[in-house]
Design a protein around this motif. Structure first.
Motif, PDB file in Angstrom:
ATOM      1  N   ARG A   1       3.324  12.848  14.267  1.00 37.21           N
ATOM      2  CA  ARG A   1       3.159  11.456  14.679  1.00 37.21           C
ATOM      3  C   ARG A   1       1.804  10.912  14.194  1.00 37.21           C
ATOM      4  O   ARG A   1       1.723   9.781  13.704  1.00 37.21           O
ATOM      5  CB  ARG A   1       3.261  11.349  16.197  1.00 37.21           C
ATOM      6  CG  ARG A   1       3.287   9.899  16.707  1.00 37.21           C
ATOM      7  CD  ARG A   1       3.020   9.832  18.217  1.00 37.21           C
ATOM      8  NE  ARG A   1       3.904  10.698  18.976  1.00 37.21           N
ATOM      9  CZ  ARG A   1       5.111  10.341  19.400  1.00 37.21           C
ATOM     10  NH1 ARG A   1       5.571   9.133  19.149  1.00 37.21           N
ATOM     11  NH2 ARG A   1       5.848  11.186  20.110  1.00 37.21           N
ATOM     12  N   GLN A   2       0.764  11.710  14.344  1.00 33.36           N
ATOM     13  CA  GLN A   2      -0.567  11.274  13.930  1.00 33.36           C
ATOM     14  C   GLN A   2      -0.641  11.067  12.421  1.00 33.36           C
ATOM     15  O   GLN A   2      -1.286  10.129  11.941  1.00 33.36           O
ATOM     16  CB  GLN A   2      -1.618  12.291  14.379  1.00 33.36           C
ATOM     17  CG  GLN A   2      -1.777  12.414  15.884  1.00 33.36           C
ATOM     18  CD  GLN A   2      -2.098  11.081  16.542  1.00 33.36           C
ATOM     19  OE1 GLN A   2      -2.988  10.352  16.092  1.00 33.36           O
ATOM     20  NE2 GLN A   2      -1.380  10.753  17.611  1.00 33.36           N
ATOM     21  N   LEU A   3       0.009  11.927  11.653  1.00 29.69           N
ATOM     22  CA  LEU A   3       0.033  11.742  10.196  1.00 29.69           C
ATOM     23  C   LEU A   3       0.755  10.438   9.842  1.00 29.69           C
ATOM     24  O   LEU A   3       0.336   9.712   8.945  1.00 29.69           O
ATOM     25  CB  LEU A   3       0.728  12.928   9.520  1.00 29.69           C
ATOM     26  CG  LEU A   3       0.022  14.284   9.579  1.00 29.69           C
ATOM     27  CD1 LEU A   3       0.789  15.310   8.754  1.00 29.69           C
ATOM     28  CD2 LEU A   3      -1.416  14.182   9.099  1.00 29.69           C
ATOM     29  N   GLY A   4       1.851  10.162  10.544  1.00 26.70           N
ATOM     30  CA  GLY A   4       2.594   8.935  10.281  1.00 26.70           C
ATOM     31  C   GLY A   4       1.823   7.677  10.625  1.00 26.70           C
ATOM     32  O   GLY A   4       2.003   6.636   9.995  1.00 26.70           O
ATOM     33  N   LYS A   5       0.952   7.776  11.625  1.00 28.37           N
ATOM     34  CA  LYS A   5       0.177   6.611  12.045  1.00 28.37           C
ATOM     35  C   LYS A   5      -1.185   6.528  11.359  1.00 28.37           C
ATOM     36  O   LYS A   5      -1.975   5.629  11.662  1.00 28.37           O
ATOM     37  CB  LYS A   5      -0.030   6.646  13.563  1.00 28.37           C
ATOM     38  CG  LYS A   5       1.238   6.422  14.369  1.00 28.37           C
ATOM     39  CD  LYS A   5       0.932   6.341  15.862  1.00 28.37           C
ATOM     40  CE  LYS A   5       2.171   6.001  16.669  1.00 28.37           C
ATOM     41  NZ  LYS A   5       1.874   5.836  18.106  1.00 28.37           N
ATOM     42  N   SER A   6      -1.453   7.442  10.460  1.00 28.37           N
ATOM     43  CA  SER A   6      -2.752   7.472   9.789  1.00 28.37           C
ATOM     44  C   SER A   6      -2.898   6.302   8.818  1.00 28.37           C
ATOM     45  O   SER A   6      -1.907   5.709   8.356  1.00 28.37           O
ATOM     46  CB  SER A   6      -2.916   8.789   9.022  1.00 28.37           C
ATOM     47  OG  SER A   6      -1.990   8.856   7.951  1.00 28.37           O
ATOM     48  N   ASP A   7      -4.141   5.971   8.522  1.00 20.22           N
ATOM     49  CA  ASP A   7      -4.412   4.909   7.547  1.00 20.22           C
ATOM     50  C   ASP A   7      -3.823   5.264   6.189  1.00 20.22           C
ATOM     51  O   ASP A   7      -3.359   4.391   5.461  1.00 20.22           O
ATOM     52  CB  ASP A   7      -5.922   4.678   7.413  1.00 20.22           C
ATOM     53  CG  ASP A   7      -6.531   4.068   8.670  1.00 20.22           C
ATOM     54  OD1 ASP A   7      -5.779   3.450   9.455  1.00 20.22           O
ATOM     55  OD2 ASP A   7      -7.752   4.215   8.872  1.00 20.22           O
ATOM     56  N   TYR A   8      -3.841   6.553   5.855  1.00 20.69           N
ATOM     57  CA  TYR A   8      -3.292   6.987   4.557  1.00 20.69           C
ATOM     58  C   TYR A   8      -1.812   6.640   4.465  1.00 20.69           C
ATOM     59  O   TYR A   8      -1.356   6.060   3.475  1.00 20.69           O
ATOM     60  CB  TYR A   8      -3.483   8.493   4.385  1.00 20.69           C
ATOM     61  CG  TYR A   8      -2.952   9.020   3.069  1.00 20.69           C
ATOM     62  CD1 TYR A   8      -3.782   9.121   1.961  1.00 20.69           C
ATOM     63  CD2 TYR A   8      -1.618   9.401   2.926  1.00 20.69           C
ATOM     64  CE1 TYR A   8      -3.300   9.589   0.745  1.00 20.69           C
ATOM     65  CE2 TYR A   8      -1.122   9.867   1.727  1.00 20.69           C
ATOM     66  CZ  TYR A   8      -1.970   9.970   0.636  1.00 20.69           C
ATOM     67  OH  TYR A   8      -1.477  10.416  -0.572  1.00 20.69           O
ATOM     68  N   TYR A   9      -1.048   6.994   5.513  1.00 15.18           N
ATOM     69  CA  TYR A   9       0.390   6.744   5.456  1.00 15.18           C
ATOM     70  C   TYR A   9       0.685   5.243   5.419  1.00 15.18           C
ATOM     71  O   TYR A   9       1.517   4.772   4.637  1.00 15.18           O
ATOM     72  CB  TYR A   9       1.095   7.375   6.657  1.00 15.18           C
ATOM     73  CG  TYR A   9       2.598   7.410   6.478  1.00 15.18           C
ATOM     74  CD1 TYR A   9       3.216   8.492   5.876  1.00 15.18           C
ATOM     75  CD2 TYR A   9       3.404   6.341   6.898  1.00 15.18           C
ATOM     76  CE1 TYR A   9       4.586   8.526   5.687  1.00 15.18           C
ATOM     77  CE2 TYR A   9       4.769   6.366   6.712  1.00 15.18           C
ATOM     78  CZ  TYR A   9       5.360   7.454   6.103  1.00 15.18           C
ATOM     79  OH  TYR A   9       6.717   7.470   5.895  1.00 15.18           O
ATOM     80  N   LEU A  10       0.002   4.498   6.246  1.00 13.25           N
ATOM     81  CA  LEU A  10       0.263   3.055   6.320  1.00 13.25           C
ATOM     82  C   LEU A  10      -0.078   2.361   5.009  1.00 13.25           C
ATOM     83  O   LEU A  10       0.638   1.464   4.561  1.00 13.25           O
ATOM     84  CB  LEU A  10      -0.540   2.432   7.467  1.00 13.25           C
ATOM     85  CG  LEU A  10      -0.183   2.921   8.879  1.00 13.25           C
ATOM     86  CD1 LEU A  10      -1.074   2.245   9.915  1.00 13.25           C
ATOM     87  CD2 LEU A  10       1.281   2.645   9.190  1.00 13.25           C
ATOM     88  N   SER A  11      -1.169   2.774   4.366  1.00  3.48           N
ATOM     89  CA  SER A  11      -1.589   2.111   3.132  1.00  3.48           C
ATOM     90  C   SER A  11      -0.757   2.533   1.931  1.00  3.48           C
ATOM     91  O   SER A  11      -0.590   1.764   0.983  1.00  3.48           O
ATOM     92  CB  SER A  11      -3.074   2.391   2.855  1.00  3.48           C
ATOM     93  OG  SER A  11      -3.293   3.777   2.650  1.00  3.48           O
ATOM     94  N   HIS A  12      -0.207   3.739   1.958  1.00  3.89           N
ATOM     95  CA  HIS A  12       0.544   4.229   0.807  1.00  3.89           C
ATOM     96  C   HIS A  12       2.052   3.996   0.903  1.00  3.89           C
ATOM     97  O   HIS A  12       2.711   3.783  -0.114  1.00  3.89           O
ATOM     98  CB  HIS A  12       0.280   5.722   0.604  1.00  3.89           C
ATOM     99  CG  HIS A  12      -1.053   6.036   0.024  1.00  3.89           C
ATOM    100  ND1 HIS A  12      -2.202   6.039   0.776  1.00  3.89           N
ATOM    101  CD2 HIS A  12      -1.444   6.332  -1.240  1.00  3.89           C
ATOM    102  CE1 HIS A  12      -3.236   6.347   0.012  1.00  3.89           C
ATOM    103  NE2 HIS A  12      -2.805   6.520  -1.211  1.00  3.89           N
ATOM    104  N   PHE A  13       2.594   4.036   2.117  1.00  8.14           N
ATOM    105  CA  PHE A  13       4.049   3.966   2.239  1.00  8.14           C
ATOM    106  C   PHE A  13       4.568   2.703   2.922  1.00  8.14           C
ATOM    107  O   PHE A  13       5.776   2.519   3.034  1.00  8.14           O
ATOM    108  CB  PHE A  13       4.562   5.205   2.976  1.00  8.14           C
ATOM    109  CG  PHE A  13       4.299   6.483   2.244  1.00  8.14           C
ATOM    110  CD1 PHE A  13       4.979   6.773   1.076  1.00  8.14           C
ATOM    111  CD2 PHE A  13       3.346   7.378   2.697  1.00  8.14           C
ATOM    112  CE1 PHE A  13       4.728   7.943   0.381  1.00  8.14           C
ATOM    113  CE2 PHE A  13       3.084   8.551   2.015  1.00  8.14           C
ATOM    114  CZ  PHE A  13       3.772   8.834   0.845  1.00  8.14           C
ATOM    115  N   PHE A  14       3.670   1.860   3.391  1.00  9.28           N
ATOM    116  CA  PHE A  14       4.100   0.568   3.930  1.00  9.28           C
ATOM    117  C   PHE A  14       3.604  -0.598   3.086  1.00  9.28           C
ATOM    118  O   PHE A  14       3.889  -1.749   3.397  1.00  9.28           O
ATOM    119  CB  PHE A  14       3.637   0.405   5.382  1.00  9.28           C
ATOM    120  CG  PHE A  14       4.500   1.148   6.367  1.00  9.28           C
ATOM    121  CD1 PHE A  14       5.772   0.697   6.679  1.00  9.28           C
ATOM    122  CD2 PHE A  14       4.047   2.305   6.967  1.00  9.28           C
ATOM    123  CE1 PHE A  14       6.575   1.383   7.569  1.00  9.28           C
ATOM    124  CE2 PHE A  14       4.838   3.004   7.866  1.00  9.28           C
ATOM    125  CZ  PHE A  14       6.111   2.541   8.170  1.00  9.28           C
TER     126      PHE A  14
END
Length: 282
Positions: free
Chosen positions: A73-86
């Motif tokens: 869950r934390q990986l999914g909510k990370s800035d990295y995930y949000l900036s790269h996959f959203f």
């Protein structure tokens, strides 16, 4: 069971790798393996620099404060995930969430609409991550202690056949990442197929795939004096030199060519080592 030879379908890595899970008394080196597996799955096999890692979440997981599910869950909510996959059209983000958190492609358009409803009702992208990680399916398949893994390529009883075939559009082997491994780029891969409820052909990893629109080029100001244009699909480009990187190297391209330039373009493509796979009138 796997449909067809796993190596040719690009799923041999997933077929030959056992799921990663936590057990009581797990040693630290195995915790590191679980962390690496979680990054690989949730971040779509992308290379992650040390500065981009979720260091706090890693520490809390190692200390036993987080289960695998909470770490995911934390990986999914990370800035990295949000900036790269959203940072892409929402339906591309949705299909990647299905691939990363549930290990499969969306089964139908209704599933995609539910994701849209989360955002349209005022929810954030973090809420969408919660929707996947807190889902009954996630709990039933992965529980608290197992790292999500790609599973949609396996045939199962009562499995949606459309979702099964769509998985191969999202998973093309473990040698490329979800950030750069698709010819579609940031465009949705499955949008039309999911909306129309249509299965896709299950093809090998070397089969020509439709590239992004940006890869197309047009010759001349207009199609031709007669207005006739032809679409040429080309694959197999390689350098015409003695020291080639690999004779199996592949690259795909599409050309839109007027009729009076067909012969010239045909000769140019073959001179450069390309292989024409189809010529169709537009």
């Amino acid at each position: 069971m796997v449909f067809g030879p796993a190596s040719r379908l690009g799923v041999s890595f997933f077929e030959e790798t056992d799921p990663y899970e936590v057990w009581p008394g797990i040693p630290d080196q195995d915790k590191e393996a679980i962390i690496r597996a979680a990054y690989r799955q949730i971040y779509g096999n992308a290379y992650v620099m040390d500065s981009e890692r979720a260091i706090v979440a890693e520490s809390q997981f190692k200390l036993g404060m987080f289960s695998v599910r909470e770490f995911v869950r934390q990986l999914g909510k990370s800035d990295y995930y949000l900036s790269h996959f959203f940072d892409c059209p929402r339906y591309r983000a949705f299909e990647l969430c299905f691939r990363h958190f549930l290990g499969r492609a969306p089964n139908n358009y209704d599933e995609m609409k539910v994701c849209s409803a989360v955002l349209d009702s005022g929810g954030s992208y973090q809420d969408l991550i919660d929707y996947f990680v807190d889902s009954d399916e996630y709990q039933e398949v992965f529980g608290e202690d197992t790292v999500p893994y790609v599973r949609g390529y396996k045939t199962e009883a009562c499995q949606n056949m459309i979702g099964f075939t769509h998985t191969f559009e999202l998973v093309r082997g473990a040698s490329s990442s979800d950030l750069k491994g698709s010819l579609a780029g940031k465009r949705p891969v499955l949008n039309d197929w999911v909306i129309n409820g249509t299965a896709t052909p299950v093809t090998t990893t070397t089969t020509f795939q439709t590239p992004a629109l940006a890869a197309r080029t047009r010759h001349g100001i207009d199609a031709s004096s007669g207005g006739k244009t032809y679409r040429i699909e080309v694959t197999g480009y390689r350098a015409n030199t003695v020291n080639r990187v690999s004779k199996f190297r592949r690259s795909n391209k599409v050309y839109l060519v007027p009729f009076d330039k067909l012969s010239e373009e045909y000769q140019r493509i073959h001179a450069q080592g390309g292989t024409i796979v189809s010529i169709t009138a537009v």
